[in-house]
Design an enzyme around this catalytic site. Structure first.
Site, short mmCIF file in Angstrom:
data_model
loop_
_atom_site.label_atom_id
_atom_site.label_comp_id
_atom_site.label_asym_id
_atom_site.label_seq_id
_atom_site.Cartn_x
_atom_site.Cartn_y
_atom_site.Cartn_z
N LYS A 1 0.82 -1.22 0.00
CA LYS A 1 0.00 0.00 0.00
C LYS A 1 0.85 1.27 0.00
CE LYS A 1 -2.29 -0.82 3.82
NZ LYS A 1 -1.72 -2.13 4.18
N ASN B 1 -3.61 6.51 5.61
CA ASN B 1 -2.99 5.60 6.58
C ASN B 1 -1.48 5.84 6.69
OD1 ASN B 1 -3.35 3.30 8.39
ND2 ASN B 1 -2.17 2.12 6.90
N HIS C 1 -3.92 -8.94 10.49
CA HIS C 1 -4.77 -8.32 11.51
C HIS C 1 -5.89 -9.25 11.99
CE1 HIS C 1 -2.70 -4.58 10.81
NE2 HIS C 1 -3.07 -4.55 9.54
#
Length: 472
Positions: A119, A142, A210
């Site tokens: 990302k 982010n 996660h």
């Protein structure tokens, strides 16, 4: 826009995004309260917030505080199942995230990029390509700047473009006037979207990550897919044609789908053919050359995929191939992403502290032919380290473990390679220095979160680099 003037708004969590949201809401005329479970003594910003007229609840979350609000804005680091949030959600309270709040006020167009890995590199690269094309560009989300902190600059740039244009100048394509915000978007941020609608959305890959937060891979995958939930047929969705879970997102969108692949020709999107990257603008169209693969300055096959994704986003935004090629050639590796640190005694040291899950570590290890001394460990995210076994057996000489996940890693990788427990980063770097010989590589690619011993992955990477630079 989200109307917050004179509304009672609670911001939950005082991380970077929470602080930005609280201050933004205050500027918009809201009556702002912040709630953080940490004790007041460790919240350095508390006096400043109070001076700014923002109420602060610290040490615990009060249900009554939550129930008194018109709107709740949640920081991405706060789990959705916090008991107070669950209760007010059941009562019908409106709960959104900081990204959703900021995106509602951003001017211009949004490119949103998500994925388990890649990302940050792809977001940064897309931003650089758009800047090279002459567009006004902001990069955040982010990474770096919270979305609510980007709003004022997007408004300034938008106003500047419309008000300060030279009326005698030749007409310019609208896309060069429009402000473009390039956002890295996490699953935590996507959990709370209610209208987030990027013009161009990218899903780079979806692999287990996660799971300690989301509970299951299916829930995590569903959160990632929400990046396209509110897109329409006028928008674009870019997907990895070689990632099964990313492919599944195609069934959930109304947007126009473009694909990227490093392994086969794509009818609509970017792909590698021979030694070159090509892009096909529409199905049945003629592929256009963009650049030779050899000109990509980033190591690893995964970075070829990142560039392919960026090519799709840039071409869909109207950037020409020659500009893309020049911007990619000039691009430097992002800090903490397979970052070369130094060479000492014929040993090369690389910092990939951003490899916070197993798949990212696999991609890092695959970037080297062998002779690797791999530093693994940190805070476990309910990961399966055993899947790395065959690759590590082939390419890794020594696994050096650190952090709270060390015992689990050692158990799941027993017999794969020589394993040494270092506990701390300082000891790990010293051990790697002792074990590595000329031609070897020392690689920090932890496959874990950093929060057991460090503030974040950036802090972990900086400590690693400082220790490596101090070696003699």
């Amino acid at each position: 826009m989200i109307d917050v003037k004179n509304k009672r708004v609670l911001v939950v969590g005082l991380g970077k995004s929470g602080l930005a949201a609280a201050r933004f809401l205050k500027q918009q005329g809201a009556k702002v309260t912040v709630s953080d479970a940490r004790p007041a003594t460790v919240i350095a910003e508390l006096p400043t917030l109070l001076d700014e007229g923002i109420s602060v609840e610290a040490g615990s979350h009060g249900l009554l505080t939550f129930r008194r609000q018109d709107l709740i804005v949640v920081s991405p680091g706060v789990p959705a199942d916090v008991p107070e949030l669950k209760q007010v959600r059941a009562m019908g309270m409106r709960i959104i995230g900081e990204m959703e709040l900021g995106a509602a006020f951003l001017q211009g167009e949004i490119v949103a990029i998500t994925g388990s890995n890649g990302k940050t590199t792809t977001t940064t690269l897309v931003g650089e390509i758009l800047k090279a094309s002459g567009r006004p560009v902001l990069v955040g989300g982010n990474i770096g700047t919270p979305v609510t902190e980007m709003v004022a600059e997007s408004i300034r740039l938008s106003g500047q473009n419309s008000q300060e244009a030279d009326p005698s100048a030749a007409p310019q394509d609208d896309k060069f006037k429009e402000v473009w915000s390039v956002l890295e978007v996490s699953s935590f941020q996507l959990e709370t979207v209610e209208a987030f609608k990027p013009r161009i959305a990218l899903v780079l890959n979806i692999t287990p990550d996660h799971l300690d937060r989301h509970g299951s891979f299916e829930t995590y995958r569903a959160a990632k897919a929400r990046i396209t939930e509110f897109q329409t047929a006028d928008d674009f969705l870019v997907l990895n044609a070689e990632d099964v879970n990313a492919q599944l997102v195609a069934a959930k969108t109304k947007a126009q789908i473009y694909w990227f692949s490093a392994k086969r020709q794509i009818k609509q999107g970017a792909f590698v053919h021979g030694e070159s990257i090509l892009f096909t603008a529409r199905e049945g169209g003629k592929p256009e050359p963009v650049m030779p693969v050899a000109e990509i300055p980033l190591a690893g096959a995964h970075n070829v995929e990142n560039v392919l994704a960026a090519v799709c986003a840039a071409r869909l935004a109207g950037v020409d191939a020659e500009t893309i090629r020049a911007a990619v050639r000039a691009f430097k590796a992002v800090e903490h992403r397979l970052e070369f640190v130094r060479e000492l005694g014929g040993v090369k040291y690389y910092n990939d502290s951003k490899a916070t899950n197993v798949d990212a570590t696999v991609k890092a290890v695959e970037s080297f032919a062998g002779g690797i001394h791999l530093i693994l460990g940190g805070k476990d995210k309910d990961s399966n380290y055993a899947v790395m076994g065959p690759l590590l057996r082939e390419r890794v000489k020594t696994v050096i473990t650190i952090g709270s996940a060390a015992e689990k890693i050692e158990r799941e990788l027993a017999g794969v390679a020589k394993i040494e427990a270092a506990e701390t980063m300082q000891r790990a770097v010293a051990l790697a220095h002792e074990r590595a010989g000329a031609g070897d590589t020392v690689l920090l690619a932890p496959a874990c979160a950093s929060f057991d011993q460090f503030e974040n992955y950036e802090h972990r990477g900086r400590v690693f680099k400082e220790l490596v630079m101090a070696l003699r």
